[in-house]
Write a protein that holds these residues in place. Structure first.
Motif, PDB file in Angstrom:
ATOM      1  N   VAL A   1     -41.847 -34.717 -46.245  1.00 29.83           N
ATOM      2  CA  VAL A   1     -40.548 -35.289 -45.869  1.00 29.83           C
ATOM      3  C   VAL A   1     -40.712 -36.232 -44.673  1.00 29.83           C
ATOM      4  O   VAL A   1     -40.214 -37.365 -44.676  1.00 29.83           O
ATOM      5  CB  VAL A   1     -39.540 -34.161 -45.530  1.00 29.83           C
ATOM      6  CG1 VAL A   1     -38.279 -34.718 -44.879  1.00 29.83           C
ATOM      7  CG2 VAL A   1     -39.205 -33.370 -46.787  1.00 29.83           C
TER       8      VAL A   1
ATOM      9  N   MET B   1     -37.737 -31.614 -39.925  1.00 26.91           N
ATOM     10  CA  MET B   1     -38.696 -32.367 -40.745  1.00 26.91           C
ATOM     11  C   MET B   1     -38.636 -33.865 -40.478  1.00 26.91           C
ATOM     12  O   MET B   1     -39.173 -34.646 -41.250  1.00 26.91           O
ATOM     13  CB  MET B   1     -38.428 -32.088 -42.232  1.00 26.91           C
ATOM     14  CG  MET B   1     -38.595 -30.623 -42.608  1.00 26.91           C
ATOM     15  SD  MET B   1     -38.442 -30.348 -44.377  1.00 26.91           S
ATOM     16  CE  MET B   1     -38.720 -28.553 -44.453  1.00 26.91           C
ATOM     17  N   ASP B   2     -37.974 -34.259 -39.404  1.00 23.32           N
ATOM     18  CA  ASP B   2     -38.014 -35.675 -39.011  1.00 23.32           C
ATOM     19  C   ASP B   2     -38.940 -35.786 -37.814  1.00 23.32           C
ATOM     20  O   ASP B   2     -38.553 -35.511 -36.688  1.00 23.32           O
ATOM     21  CB  ASP B   2     -36.606 -36.185 -38.670  1.00 23.32           C
ATOM     22  CG  ASP B   2     -36.633 -37.646 -38.187  1.00 23.32           C
ATOM     23  OD1 ASP B   2     -37.700 -38.283 -38.279  1.00 23.32           O
ATOM     24  OD2 ASP B   2     -35.589 -38.139 -37.740  1.00 23.32           O
TER      25      ASP B   2
ATOM     26  N   ALA C   1     -32.979 -33.827 -42.570  1.00 20.56           N
ATOM     27  CA  ALA C   1     -34.334 -33.360 -42.255  1.00 20.56           C
ATOM     28  C   ALA C   1     -34.390 -32.730 -40.867  1.00 20.56           C
ATOM     29  O   ALA C   1     -35.108 -31.747 -40.646  1.00 20.56           O
ATOM     30  CB  ALA C   1     -35.332 -34.520 -42.359  1.00 20.56           C
TER      31      ALA C   1
ATOM     32  N   PRO D   1     -35.380 -30.183 -46.725  1.00 17.85           N
ATOM     33  CA  PRO D   1     -36.454 -31.040 -47.260  1.00 17.85           C
ATOM     34  C   PRO D   1     -35.906 -32.184 -48.114  1.00 17.85           C
ATOM     35  O   PRO D   1     -35.965 -32.145 -49.341  1.00 17.85           O
ATOM     36  CB  PRO D   1     -37.297 -30.071 -48.096  1.00 17.85           C
ATOM     37  CG  PRO D   1     -36.357 -28.973 -48.478  1.00 17.85           C
ATOM     38  CD  PRO D   1     -35.316 -28.872 -47.392  1.00 17.85           C
ATOM     39  N   SER D   2     -35.404 -33.206 -47.455  1.00 16.06           N
ATOM     40  CA  SER D   2     -34.668 -34.283 -48.126  1.00 16.06           C
ATOM     41  C   SER D   2     -35.552 -35.483 -48.407  1.00 16.06           C
ATOM     42  O   SER D   2     -36.352 -35.880 -47.566  1.00 16.06           O
ATOM     43  CB  SER D   2     -33.519 -34.746 -47.226  1.00 16.06           C
ATOM     44  OG  SER D   2     -32.824 -33.637 -46.720  1.00 16.06           O
TER      45      SER D   2
END
Lengths: 328, 328
Positions: free
Chosen positions: A124, B63-64, B142, B147-148
């Motif tokens: 991601v 998740m970024d 994220a 989880p994009s």
């Protein structure tokens, strides 16, 4: 070698050129997610010059109408867009540079294993980072009047099988080209049929596009003058100006004449990204199709000569770069 | 009605929900390319709460990993990513709000005519703008640990024919879902087989996804409480809480009991975006498939009840929103 399920679309207008914008040429390599704005702008200007006929006489109106680019949201001056500037058919593919590498290497996306939370998160994070760069590249090209459309390989349905391309939908790329747009692809995190996921590099994408869409020539814009016989930072490094590829895939240096006429590929020939070995072998596969490949420093007088296609007949002595061509 | 060439992929794990993030709910409508950060963050938090099991007990790691999100580029703490948080299967589709509309309306992308330079430029400008928003939505999700993966309909190969969907590659969406990701699509500029190009709206995308991927339920997050019998700004506006759709596609208001039991759709029932008429007819088509549709204000206690799926059995009296269901 590859198990491909991809279609083989035919283009209405022949494809003139595929350009690779090397990650090292358009980003600041050691500075996380920092674009080399000056280089990117120069690259965009050179592309406009070679792609849009008559663009030197008048300024081509921009196509990035975002607030960040100074738009007020009130109105666009439609009169600026009266004249049709015919652009020739190009595909742009860019690397990642300081975008994506950090996220991918920290999580091991290239090694696969999506069942592990760190890999999933890294997948991601990598896609966010490379998509950010893609948007900036599209913006930079659009500001110069190039009708660019971002196309992420993952979104286009590209996937791999043991790191070879398993599926690559070229129809969106072909439709965009036929509608007069410039597809802008990039190295991306993709799903892999064997190991779950991997990194699909810009160089592999270019080889695949070249095999199926048959451009006149391919240009790799890098941060050094071309391919050298040893690391270009070494004092005696010699720029390899012409490499001939034979039918059996082997290749040799034609210009300049070298003592043993062979470059030790194991450690000798590479640029600072360490990717020159892959680059030559990918380039050799393209050249074997009869498609000239030019590796040249971005944003120089040499890069514009390569991009214009003038090198196809003959390589002038004052041109700095590496031409890789089929010798039959 | 539609001439579809799309595949009909079957999902490994059934799809729980398709969520529409209305453009008006996540952007500041009258301010060019301005995101409503507070609303978007709240929406992301609520999605995390309903999608990730056990997420209320511990913070899900983000998740970024971009510089803008505070990453130094030195290292990620892998230990934060030990635990596998299983997320249920969702698709997110967002509208454009103050992204894309300006660029599209100035150039007339929705009317087609790519041979005109202004339309071509507008197509490029629109895609830049909606891609910018898509990246911001993916980032926001994220950051909350979802989880994009951004999936632009244009890149996925979606196209239209006379504004109906002509081609829509669902396999990338399906593969992303099966790999445990959340596909994030958006209203986009796409090629049209008859008029060259058009705007494909998020609502039409949702209907298409719902028809082919059969979610349990669909939630539209908007900037008002739901569908009213007249503009919600009028003093006597009544929120329609339950609408029943019949086999022949006709529909009527079940709750509250209305005097003539019919809403004059021509001008009466709409929200401030003017899009409620389309929304009801699109929602009715989805409901006819036996899929409940909830239209609810984003970032409220009512939206989280809709997103969780708790309304499927019975609509509590204290829930504010519009449920559209098949009455058989």
């Amino acid at each position: 070698m590859e198990q491909q399920r991809s279609e083989h679309p035919s283009l209405v207008k022949p494809l003139r050129c595929i350009v690779k914008l090397g990650g090292a040429a358009i980003t600041c390599k050691n500075d996380l997610e920092k674009i080399n704005e000056a280089h990117l702008e120069m690259v965009a200007t050179q592309l406009t010059q070679v792609m849009i006929s008559g663009s030197s006489s008048s300024k081509v109106p921009g196509m990035d109408w975002s607030k960040r680019n100074g738009m007020s949201g009130i109105s666009i001056n439609v009169e600026n867009y009266q004249e049709l500037s015919e652009s020739s058919s190009f595909i742009v593919v860019h690397g990642a540079g300081s975008f994506g590498h950090f996220q991918a290497s920290q999580s091991g996306v290239h090694k696969g294993g999506l069942e592990r939370p760190i890999v999933k998160a890294g997948f991601v994070a990598t896609r966010i980072s490379v998509s950010t760069l893609n948007l900036e590249v599209v913006r930079a090209l659009a500001r110069e009047g190039l009708p660019s459309l971002g196309l992420s390989p993952f979104s286009c349905g590209w996937s791999t099988r043991g790191k070879n391309i398993a599926s690559a939908n070229l129809s969106t790329v072909a439709k965009a080209l036929d509608s007069g747009f410039i597809p802008v692809l990039h190295g991306d995190a993709v799903l892999d049929e064997l190991q779950g996921c991997t990194i699909l590099s810009g160089d592999v994408i270019i080889r695949h596009l070249a095999e199926h869409l048959e451009p006149d020539y391919v240009v790799f814009l890098t941060d050094v003058s071309g391919v050298y016989d040893r690391p270009p930072t070494e004092p005696d490094a010699v720029l390899l100006k012409e490499i001939a590829v034979r039918e059996d895939g082997s290749w040799s240096v034609v210009k300049p004449p070298l003592e043993d006429n062979h470059v030790k590929m194991t450690a000798a020939a590479h640029d600072t990204t360490g990717g020159m070995e892959t680059k030559i072998s990918e380039a050799a596969i393209i050249a074997k199709l009869g498609i000239d490949v030019y590796i040249v420093q971005a944003a120089t007088t040499h890069s514009i000569r390569a991009l214009s296609g003038d090198l196809k007949g003959n390589i002038p002595d004052d041109w700095l770069g590496t031409a890789i061509r089929f010798a039959g």
